[in-house]
Design a protein around this motif. Structure first.
Motif, short mmCIF file in Angstrom:
data_model
loop_
_atom_site.label_atom_id
_atom_site.label_comp_id
_atom_site.label_asym_id
_atom_site.label_seq_id
_atom_site.Cartn_x
_atom_site.Cartn_y
_atom_site.Cartn_z
N TRP A 54 -11.52 1.10 -5.99
CA TRP A 54 -12.05 0.21 -4.95
C TRP A 54 -10.93 -0.65 -4.38
O TRP A 54 -10.85 -0.86 -3.17
CB TRP A 54 -13.16 -0.65 -5.52
N ASP A 55 -10.05 -1.14 -5.25
CA ASP A 55 -8.92 -1.95 -4.79
C ASP A 55 -7.94 -1.14 -3.96
O ASP A 55 -7.35 -1.66 -3.02
CB ASP A 55 -8.19 -2.60 -5.97
N TYR A 57 -8.78 1.30 -2.02
CA TYR A 57 -9.45 1.39 -0.73
C TYR A 57 -9.28 0.10 0.06
O TYR A 57 -8.94 0.12 1.26
CB TYR A 57 -10.93 1.72 -0.94
N ASP A 58 -9.50 -1.05 -0.59
CA ASP A 58 -9.34 -2.33 0.09
C ASP A 58 -7.90 -2.56 0.53
O ASP A 58 -7.66 -3.09 1.62
CB ASP A 58 -9.77 -3.49 -0.83
N THR A 59 -6.96 -2.18 -0.31
CA THR A 59 -5.55 -2.36 0.03
C THR A 59 -5.15 -1.46 1.20
O THR A 59 -4.35 -1.85 2.04
CB THR A 59 -4.66 -2.07 -1.20
N LEU A 61 -7.05 -0.66 3.63
CA LEU A 61 -7.59 -1.27 4.85
C LEU A 61 -6.77 -2.49 5.28
O LEU A 61 -6.63 -2.75 6.48
CB LEU A 61 -9.05 -1.68 4.64
N ALA A 62 -6.25 -3.23 4.32
CA ALA A 62 -5.49 -4.44 4.62
C ALA A 62 -4.09 -4.31 4.04
O ALA A 62 -3.67 -5.11 3.22
CB ALA A 62 -6.20 -5.65 4.04
N GLN A 65 -1.38 -7.22 3.89
CA GLN A 65 -1.61 -8.45 3.15
C GLN A 65 -0.94 -8.37 1.78
O GLN A 65 -1.24 -7.51 0.96
CB GLN A 65 -3.11 -8.69 2.98
N ALA A 68 -3.27 -8.58 -1.40
CA ALA A 68 -4.00 -7.36 -1.76
C ALA A 68 -3.10 -6.42 -2.55
O ALA A 68 -3.53 -5.80 -3.53
CB ALA A 68 -4.53 -6.67 -0.51
N LEU A 72 -3.46 -5.17 -6.47
CA LEU A 72 -3.45 -3.76 -6.83
C LEU A 72 -2.45 -3.48 -7.94
O LEU A 72 -2.75 -2.76 -8.90
CB LEU A 72 -3.14 -2.91 -5.60
N ASP A 75 -3.87 -4.74 -11.18
CA ASP A 75 -4.96 -3.90 -11.67
C ASP A 75 -4.44 -2.59 -12.28
O ASP A 75 -4.95 -2.14 -13.31
CB ASP A 75 -5.95 -3.59 -10.54
#
Length: 157
Positions: A54-55, A57-59, A61-62, A65, A68, A72, A75
């Motif tokens: 999920w991270d 995927y979020d990274t 997208l952004a 940043q 982010a 990652l 994690d």
């Protein structure tokens, strides 16, 4: 310890009667507790991997940043620590002891995780780096000693 023979509990000592029964019961309960912990660790590891995906995927997208990307990295390194802890529990279940080699590897991975996170976030000073290097040297020395002085290891090898 496949058939629960009292002689297998403590090599060279015959355990019988109430004392043998208590020790066999204790060993079975300890195995049950470790098995439950292994399942909890497995669920935690699966949750960490799902959270990591999920991270990612979020990274993606952004991507620009910095926060982010730092999350990652933390994690990913946390998953490696969980994998090493999982291996420690499974080794305990198999050998009925915690091996110093495996425990030192877990500690090395954890210290390296903290070092990488601190370096990536630019929040480690020179004193922090020196103390972490000293800690890593001690842990690596403990791992080398654990391998060298392991039962069954001869210096002629």
């Amino acid at each position: 310890m496949t058939d629960g023979d009292p002689q297998e509990l403590i090599p060279g000592v015959l355990l019988s009667g109430a004392r043998g029964k208590i020790l066999r019961f204790y060993e079975k309960m300890l195995d049950l507790i470790v098995i439950v912990l292994i399942f909890i660790m497995l669920i935690t590891l699966l949750a960490a991997v799902i959270g990591l995906m999920w991270d990612v995927y979020d990274t993606a997208l952004a991507f620009r940043q910095e926060q982010a990307i730092q999350g990652l990295v933390a994690d990913v390194l946390s998953v490696f620590v969980l994998i090493e802890l999982f291996r420690t529990f499974t080794d305990y279940l198999e050998f009925h002891r915690i091996r110093l080699r495996v425990l030192s590897e877990v500690a090395i991975v954890f210290v390296l995780r903290e070092l990488f996170i601190g370096l990536y976030a630019h929040r480690m000073g020179s004193l922090d780096l020196l103390s972490t290097a000293a800690l890593l040297a001690v842990l690596i020395g403990a791992r080398i000693a654990a391998v060298y002085f392991a039962p069954g290891h001869s210096s002629a090898e």
